[in-house]
Design a protein around this motif. Sequence first.
Motif, short mmCIF file in Angstrom:
data_model
loop_
_atom_site.label_atom_id
_atom_site.label_comp_id
_atom_site.label_asym_id
_atom_site.label_seq_id
_atom_site.Cartn_x
_atom_site.Cartn_y
_atom_site.Cartn_z
N ARG A 1 18.14 5.38 -1.42
CA ARG A 1 18.93 5.64 -2.62
C ARG A 1 18.19 5.23 -3.88
N LEU A 2 17.39 4.18 -3.80
CA LEU A 2 16.74 3.62 -4.98
C LEU A 2 15.34 4.18 -5.25
N GLY A 3 14.62 4.56 -4.20
CA GLY A 3 13.23 4.96 -4.39
C GLY A 3 12.97 6.35 -3.89
N PRO A 4 11.76 6.83 -4.16
CA PRO A 4 11.38 8.16 -3.68
C PRO A 4 11.23 8.17 -2.17
N ALA A 5 11.81 9.17 -1.55
CA ALA A 5 11.82 9.27 -0.09
C ALA A 5 10.41 9.36 0.48
N SER A 6 9.50 9.99 -0.24
CA SER A 6 8.13 10.15 0.27
C SER A 6 7.44 8.80 0.44
N GLU A 7 7.76 7.83 -0.39
CA GLU A 7 7.14 6.51 -0.27
C GLU A 7 7.86 5.65 0.77
N GLY B 1 20.02 -4.64 13.72
CA GLY B 1 19.83 -3.19 13.69
C GLY B 1 20.70 -2.52 12.65
N ALA B 2 21.96 -2.95 12.57
CA ALA B 2 22.87 -2.38 11.57
C ALA B 2 22.41 -2.73 10.16
N LEU B 3 22.00 -3.98 9.95
CA LEU B 3 21.52 -4.38 8.62
C LEU B 3 20.25 -3.61 8.24
N GLY B 4 19.36 -3.42 9.20
CA GLY B 4 18.15 -2.66 8.93
C GLY B 4 18.47 -1.24 8.49
N GLN B 5 19.42 -0.61 9.15
CA GLN B 5 19.80 0.75 8.79
C GLN B 5 20.47 0.79 7.42
N ILE B 6 21.30 -0.18 7.13
CA ILE B 6 21.97 -0.24 5.83
C ILE B 6 20.93 -0.40 4.71
N PHE B 7 19.99 -1.33 4.90
CA PHE B 7 18.98 -1.56 3.87
C PHE B 7 18.04 -0.37 3.72
N LEU B 8 17.73 0.31 4.81
CA LEU B 8 16.88 1.50 4.73
C LEU B 8 17.59 2.61 3.95
N THR B 9 18.87 2.79 4.21
CA THR B 9 19.66 3.77 3.47
C THR B 9 19.71 3.42 1.99
#
Length: 106
Positions: free
Chosen positions: A40-46, A28-36
């Motif tokens: 940071r890297l891509g457009p939030a809408s996608e 769960g922590a890794l999933g949240q870190i990677f989602l964050t």
Amino acid sequence: MATLLLMKGVILPRGMGMVYLIMIAITGALGQIFLTYAYRLGPASEIAIYDQFSVVFAIVLGFLFLNQIPTPCTLFGGVLIVGASIAAYFYNMKNQVEWKDEIDNI
């Protein structure tokens, strides 16, 4: 201090139950870190489209592995998520083409 008072009567898991609990916390922590990091890297809408699919994946995985039968409301919600995600994808693709045309005209 208040947490200690609330822990009265709590039974901690033992053996593999504790291992599973630790694995859930780590993934769960890794999933949240990677989602964050993805935001940071891509457009939030996608990225938000993929983030919403976690609910649909939970429904499918619950059905496949836990023999949970989804209710009609659950299925309707899943269909709404998938439909909105597909509509958002095509909307973003259309706007992306229009922006490229505007940039080329400059």
